[in-house]
Design an enzyme around this catalytic site. Structure first.
Site, short mmCIF file in Angstrom:
data_model
loop_
_atom_site.label_atom_id
_atom_site.label_comp_id
_atom_site.label_asym_id
_atom_site.label_seq_id
_atom_site.Cartn_x
_atom_site.Cartn_y
_atom_site.Cartn_z
N LYS A 115 0.86 -0.67 0.14
CA LYS A 115 0.25 -0.49 0.17
C LYS A 115 0.50 1.23 0.22
O LYS A 115 0.82 2.13 -0.43
CB LYS A 115 -0.79 0.31 0.82
CG LYS A 115 -2.10 -0.83 1.18
CD LYS A 115 -3.69 -0.84 1.24
CE LYS A 115 -4.67 -1.79 0.68
NZ LYS A 115 -5.66 -1.86 1.43
N LYS A 197 -3.88 -11.10 -6.57
CA LYS A 197 -4.72 -11.50 -6.47
C LYS A 197 -6.31 -10.28 -6.66
O LYS A 197 -6.39 -9.49 -7.15
CB LYS A 197 -5.22 -11.54 -4.91
CG LYS A 197 -5.02 -10.08 -3.97
CD LYS A 197 -5.24 -10.17 -2.71
CE LYS A 197 -5.54 -8.32 -2.06
NZ LYS A 197 -6.88 -8.33 -0.56
N LYS A 200 -10.30 -5.01 -4.64
CA LYS A 200 -11.01 -4.00 -5.31
C LYS A 200 -10.63 -2.54 -5.71
O LYS A 200 -11.16 -1.72 -5.92
CB LYS A 200 -12.31 -3.45 -4.36
CG LYS A 200 -12.43 -3.68 -3.09
CD LYS A 200 -13.13 -3.37 -1.88
CE LYS A 200 -12.79 -4.64 -1.34
NZ LYS A 200 -12.13 -3.40 0.51
P1 ATP Z 1 -7.66 -4.12 -1.46
O1 ATP Z 1 -7.44 -4.82 -2.81
O2 ATP Z 1 -8.41 -2.29 -1.50
O3 ATP Z 1 -6.75 -4.01 -0.46
P2 ATP Z 1 -9.44 -5.79 -0.86
O4 ATP Z 1 -9.57 -6.36 -1.80
O5 ATP Z 1 -8.15 -7.36 -0.05
O6 ATP Z 1 -8.18 -4.64 -0.62
P3 ATP Z 1 -10.79 -6.55 1.83
O7 ATP Z 1 -11.28 -5.29 2.47
O8 ATP Z 1 -9.00 -5.64 2.70
O9 ATP Z 1 -10.58 -5.81 0.58
O10 ATP Z 1 -10.66 -7.59 2.05
C1 ATP Z 1 -11.72 -8.19 2.59
C2 ATP Z 1 -11.45 -9.37 3.40
O11 ATP Z 1 -11.59 -10.07 1.83
C3 ATP Z 1 -10.38 -10.20 3.56
O12 ATP Z 1 -10.85 -11.07 4.78
C4 ATP Z 1 -9.91 -10.52 2.86
O13 ATP Z 1 -8.39 -11.61 3.38
C5 ATP Z 1 -10.21 -11.37 1.54
N1 ATP Z 1 -10.48 -10.37 0.61
C6 ATP Z 1 -9.71 -9.79 -0.54
N2 ATP Z 1 -9.18 -10.73 -1.36
C7 ATP Z 1 -9.36 -11.46 -2.05
C8 ATP Z 1 -9.75 -12.41 -2.77
N3 ATP Z 1 -8.71 -12.21 -3.95
N4 ATP Z 1 -9.27 -13.83 -2.55
C9 ATP Z 1 -9.88 -14.30 -1.43
N5 ATP Z 1 -10.54 -13.04 -0.36
C10 ATP Z 1 -10.18 -12.12 -0.54
#
Ligand code: ATP
Ligand code: LTN
Length: 335
Positions: A115, A197, A200
């Site tokens: 980040k 991965k 969002k």
């Molecule tokens: P960003 O990508 O903007 O950092 P994020 O998509 O990782 O955000 P978070 O709010 O940080 O979103 O994550 C919420 C939950 O979703 C966490 O438990 C995280 O481990 C899970 N998660 C996020 N992305 C994935 C993915 N691609 N596959 C499985 N689990 C995920």
């Protein structure tokens, strides 16, 4: 324990639009565990401001995330669903735990490195101490289990280290939490680059399926997913794009990877992509309908927000007071 149940805590940030990765990696597991545990599900809006946010947008997203928790099947009568910023104990315990966390530990966190590379113009102290606030979230509720995607494992390890360090000095104050990683869907990859991965915050909208994407958009994104030139559908490391599509298919249909590979034996990639698209639409369409229904009932959502914040404040304050006493803060005069 609360009553005769173990405690579960988890949270999601109210930043960006939720993706299928968030749903399959986290939210779906939350729902399946919610009967077994006493659950606290937070919209972690205090974590969101480690990256600059538009105030009106943050407020809107936080509310739609809370609504989504309910739409996904979490019953707010049985589960405590609340905004982190409504419960002051989170910030108070985070400060204390900051004093039990080493710079070297925080420096090793890969999410901080990622980040800060992404937001080089705003590497603030909150971004650095983000995992300490996360530790406070979890430890305040004496959580036994924390369902998260694999990317959060490192933060959970740190939470355990902080709790153990504190307990070693002051006695058994905190429950040591365990991560719960689902068997399928723990790491959904980007549809455009299966080595990354699904996120969002990805700039390419075709890389992620958003939970509120309409059926045609979902089908189109699946069709455009990056695969390979092998021409066979097997679940193996050498074919990360195909493996990711199979993961999505299995997580949505409840099938195992062996069953899916058998089902697609002899099929082309186009057929697989079509089946994945339909499986995703099948899971997301009912969810989207429930979100739309719930959004109409403003008074209901408002009452959930109020009642659950009170419950979270009550439970978390008990831990906070115990910690304050242990570390030597003066006793509060009785009200
Ligand atoms: P960003 O990508 O903007 O950092 P994020 O998509 O990782 O955000 P978070 O709010 O940080 O979103 O994550 C919420 C939950 O979703 C966490 O438990 C995280 O481990 C899970 N998660 C996020 N992305 C994935 C993915 N691609 N596959 C499985 N689990 C995920
Ligand atoms: N850091 C998590 C969100 C989060 C969380 C938590 C998850 C904040 N506090 C407590 C589980 C438990 C993330 O970025 N996904």
């Amino acid at each position: 324990m609360i009553g005769d149940k173990k405690v579960l805590f988890s949270g999601m940030q109210a930043t960006g639009n939720l993706t299928l990765g968030n749903y399959l990696g986290a939210l779906k597991n939350w729902v399946s565990l919610s009967d077994e545990y006493e659950c606290f599900y937070s919209v972690v809006d205090m974590h969101s401001i480690t990256v600059r946010q538009d105030p009106a947008e943050l407020r809107r997203r936080a509310r739609s995330l809370l609504t989504l928790y309910i739409a996904a099947g979490l019953d707010p009568e049985k589960n405590c669903i609340y905004y982190q910023s409504h419960v002051s104990s989170h910030a108070e315990l985070a400060w204390i735990l900051n004093c039990f966390t080493y710079m070297g530990e925080l420096n090793r966190m890969t999410q901080f490195k990622d980040k800060s590379a992404k937001h080089a113009d705003n590497i603030n102290a909150g971004l650095f101490t983000y995992p300490v606030l996360m530790a406070a979230d979890i430890l305040l509720y004496q959580a036994d289990v924390v369902p998260v995607g694999i990317d959060q494992m490192q933060h959970l390890e740190l939470t355990r280290d902080i709790a153990q360090r504190f307990n070693a000095i002051y006695g058994d104050v905190f429950t040591i939490p365990e991560a719960y990683i689902g068997k399928v869907g723990a790491k959904i990859m980007s549809l455009q680059d299966p080595s990354k991965k699904m996120s969002k915050s990805d700039e390419n909208p075709n890389a992620s399926i958003y939970l509120m994407d309409d059926a045609d958009t979902i089908r189109r994104k699946c069709k455009r997913a990056v695969t390979d030139s092998e021409g066979v559908i097997l679940y193996r490391e050498e074919q990360p794009g195909i493996r990711n599509l199979l993961d999505i298919y299995c997580a949505c249909s409840g099938k195992t990877s062996e069953e899916a590979v058998k089902e697609f034996d002899g099929c082309g990639y186009g057929q697989l992509k079509e089946a994945v698209g339909e499986a995703v639409v099948g899971v997301l369409a009912p969810l989207q309908n429930r979100v739309k229904e719930l959004e109409k009932d403003k008074a209901y959502i408002d009452s959930v927000i109020k009642n659950n914040a009170e419950k979270a404040q009550y439970v978390s304050t008990k831990t906070l007071r115990k910690v304050q006493k242990k570390i030597g803060f003066p006793e509060r005069p009785r009200q």
